[in-house]
Design a protein around this motif. Sequence first.
Motif, PDB file in Angstrom:
ATOM      1  N   GLY A   1      -8.026   7.333  15.049  1.00 24.71           N
ATOM      2  CA  GLY A   1      -9.083   7.207  13.787  1.00 24.71           C
ATOM      3  C   GLY A   1      -8.317   7.545  12.548  1.00 24.71           C
ATOM      4  N   VAL A   2      -6.920   8.107  12.645  1.00 23.77           N
ATOM      5  CA  VAL A   2      -6.273   8.577  11.573  1.00 23.77           C
ATOM      6  C   VAL A   2      -5.910   7.648  10.602  1.00 23.77           C
ATOM      7  CG1 VAL A   2      -5.537  10.789  12.806  1.00 23.77           C
ATOM      8  CG2 VAL A   2      -4.137   8.502  13.069  1.00 23.77           C
ATOM      9  N   GLY A   3      -5.583   6.274  10.985  1.00 23.81           N
ATOM     10  CA  GLY A   3      -5.277   5.411  10.250  1.00 23.81           C
ATOM     11  C   GLY A   3      -3.887   4.763  10.685  1.00 23.81           C
ATOM     12  N   LYS A   4      -3.755   4.706  11.859  1.00 22.69           N
ATOM     13  CA  LYS A   4      -2.439   4.044  12.356  1.00 22.69           C
ATOM     14  C   LYS A   4      -2.538   2.469  12.054  1.00 22.69           C
ATOM     15  CE  LYS A   4      -3.499   5.450  16.634  1.00 22.69           C
ATOM     16  NZ  LYS A   4      -4.444   6.272  16.332  1.00 22.69           N
ATOM     17  N   THR A   5      -3.764   1.948  12.477  1.00 21.79           N
ATOM     18  CA  THR A   5      -3.616   0.463  12.092  1.00 21.79           C
ATOM     19  C   THR A   5      -3.782  -0.100  10.828  1.00 21.79           C
ATOM     20  OG1 THR A   5      -4.964   0.240  14.143  1.00 21.79           O
ATOM     21  CG2 THR A   5      -5.062  -1.485  12.850  1.00 21.79           C
ATOM     22  N   THR A   6      -4.367   0.859   9.918  1.00 23.01           N
ATOM     23  CA  THR A   6      -4.163   0.674   8.397  1.00 23.01           C
ATOM     24  C   THR A   6      -2.656   0.764   7.844  1.00 23.01           C
ATOM     25  OG1 THR A   6      -6.178   1.525   8.253  1.00 23.01           O
ATOM     26  CG2 THR A   6      -5.016   1.731   6.358  1.00 23.01           C
ATOM     27  N   PHE A   7      -2.041   1.656   8.253  1.00 24.84           N
ATOM     28  CA  PHE A   7      -0.558   1.761   8.126  1.00 24.84           C
ATOM     29  C   PHE A   7       0.190   0.821   8.471  1.00 24.84           C
ATOM     30  CE2 PHE A   7       3.528   3.635   8.642  1.00 24.84           C
ATOM     31  CZ  PHE A   7       3.970   3.822   7.502  1.00 24.84           C
ATOM     32  N   ALA A   8       0.317   0.325   9.883  1.00 26.07           N
ATOM     33  CA  ALA A   8       0.659  -0.614  10.655  1.00 26.07           C
ATOM     34  C   ALA A   8       0.760  -1.890   9.722  1.00 26.07           C
ATOM     35  CB  ALA A   8       0.723  -0.618  11.936  1.00 26.07           C
ATOM     36  N   ALA A   9      -0.416  -2.191   9.790  1.00 29.79           N
ATOM     37  CA  ALA A   9      -0.595  -3.617   9.161  1.00 29.79           C
ATOM     38  C   ALA A   9      -0.287  -3.744   7.545  1.00 29.79           C
ATOM     39  CB  ALA A   9      -2.345  -3.909   8.813  1.00 29.79           C
ATOM     40  N   THR A  10      -0.202  -2.866   6.975  1.00 28.76           N
ATOM     41  CA  THR A  10       0.008  -2.804   5.481  1.00 28.76           C
ATOM     42  C   THR A  10       1.544  -2.722   5.353  1.00 28.76           C
ATOM     43  OG1 THR A  10      -1.925  -1.404   4.697  1.00 28.76           O
ATOM     44  CG2 THR A  10      -0.269  -1.704   3.086  1.00 28.76           C
ATOM     45  N   LEU A  11       2.319  -2.203   6.127  1.00 26.19           N
ATOM     46  CA  LEU A  11       3.609  -2.067   6.206  1.00 26.19           C
ATOM     47  C   LEU A  11       4.105  -3.330   6.669  1.00 26.19           C
ATOM     48  CD1 LEU A  11       6.097   0.003   6.255  1.00 26.19           C
ATOM     49  CD2 LEU A  11       5.830   0.454   8.395  1.00 26.19           C
TER      50      LEU A  11
END
Length: 255
Positions: free
Chosen positions: A10-20
């Motif tokens: 829940g720290v934001g791995k997917t948010t960061f991975a997708a935006t990158l």
Amino acid sequence: MKIAITGKGGVGKTTFAATLARLYAEEGRTVLAADVDPDANLGLALGFPEEILDSITPISKMRRLIEERTGAGPDNQMYKLNPKVDDIPDTYSKVYNGVKLLLLGTVETGGGGCVCPEHVMLKRIINHLILRSNDVVIMDMEAGLEHLGRGTCESMEQFVVVIEPGARSVQTYKNVKRLAEDLGVKKVRVVANKVRGTEDEEFVRSKIPAEDLLGFIHYNPEVIDADRQGKSPYDVSESAKEEIRKIKEILDQSN
Ligand SMILES: Nc1ncnc2c1ncn2[C@@H]1O[C@H](COP(=O)(O)OP(=O)(O)OP(=O)(O)O)[C@@H](O)[C@H]1O
């Protein structure tokens, strides 16, 4: 650029991975985003429509493909440790918004010594991804450290640990760093997410060596809105996108 994105749940791995991934696609790069999370939601964060996502089966669940490639089956416990996988990333990925999404999944029964055919397939596909020399490969890993024990992503050039400004996340970074060194992955760097202000920034700077700190993403209600709408943060939040663009620039400079 070949990175595995890891960290606590829940720290934001997917948010960061997708935006990158979307930012690299915007530059015209060939981007392969691999979801290595049993609770796969990288596709939604990339902006894929649900109809496409519903049509994808993770490779780890493609029993017939795994049997065909490894030779393993109900009547045969012997199997190849080097199955052919070079065609898999292109054949089984789906493209949207310029990003190729490959759903790898995980092997739930894992454990340190797991050499089941599914695990052999996944590890070999991931090892193969490193050979795509001009491509950007971004892997969104499952939460926790188990995948490091299994060596699933030991071929990656670097790990990016997404942390929240807190002692538990910092501990995770230290654990990832230690395990990554054991695997021979030298670069382990940090993105601090959900940062609320200067106190959080100072906390992170006091705990993470400057050379390992890629940057900050601030706590941002637009990111939550994007998630609620089933959209990509890239398409909803200019400010989060710009913060991640800065992090990408640092990644590019030091690659
Ligand atoms: N900068 C931010 N500000 C506010 N909310 C955020 C931010 N980054 C992520 N979130 C929210 O936190 C939640 C978890 O984010 P995300 O799914 O990216 O994390 P994760 O580490 O991939 O999770 P998991 O471990 O479950 O795979 C989501 O609701 C997301 O919208």
